[in-house]
Write a protein that holds these residues in place. Structure first.
Motif, PDB file in Angstrom:
ATOM      1  N   THR A  87       0.054  -1.389   4.125  1.00 56.15           N
ATOM      2  CA  THR A  87       0.481  -1.473   2.727  1.00 56.15           C
ATOM      3  C   THR A  87      -0.293  -2.564   2.007  1.00 56.15           C
ATOM      4  O   THR A  87      -0.783  -2.366   0.891  1.00 56.15           O
ATOM      5  N   THR A  90      -3.798  -1.499   1.266  1.00 55.45           N
ATOM      6  CA  THR A  90      -3.820  -0.529   0.169  1.00 55.45           C
ATOM      7  C   THR A  90      -3.680  -1.229  -1.177  1.00 55.45           C
ATOM      8  O   THR A  90      -4.429  -0.959  -2.113  1.00 55.45           O
ATOM      9  N   GLU A  94      -6.543  -1.468  -4.043  1.00 59.00           N
ATOM     10  CA  GLU A  94      -6.293  -0.981  -5.414  1.00 59.00           C
ATOM     11  C   GLU A  94      -6.610  -2.076  -6.422  1.00 59.00           C
ATOM     12  O   GLU A  94      -7.210  -1.814  -7.463  1.00 59.00           O
TER      13      GLU A  94
END
Length: 99
Positions: A87, A90, A94
């Motif tokens: 997580t 990610t 981003e």
């Protein structure tokens, strides 16, 4: 903000929802205040995710009659920690790509 109950991730612009292990509680981790393009911001988010995983899984307490933590809480935390690393990657990815 991240909703953590730590299992399968769904990323949205403002929040991350992760399904819970068997007995984990839902925990919200805010990160809008962090600059994830910096090492300090990334480190702060990693620490927040780690603390959320501990809280969600009840790690840190001991079982009745023992000084040792619950084996199921430890297993939950280990699983949550593994998933939170994905997580974290990610979310940082981003942020670095302008998302």
């Amino acid at each position: 903000m991240i909703k953590i109950a730590l299992a399968a991730a769904t990323l949205t612009a403002a929040a991350l929802s992760i399904a819970a292990p068997a007995f984990a509680n839902d925990v919200t981790v805010n990160y809008k205040d962090l600059d994830l393009s910096t090492a300090k911001g990334q480190s702060t988010l990693a620490r927040r995710l780690d603390n959320a995983a501990k809280n969600a899984c009840g790690l840190g307490g001991s079982t009745t009659g023992s000084r040792l933590g619950s084996p199921s809480a430890k297993a939950c935390y280990k699983d949550a920690k593994t998933r939170s690393q994905a997580t974290l990657a990610t979310i940082i990815g981003e942020a670095q790509n302008g998302g």
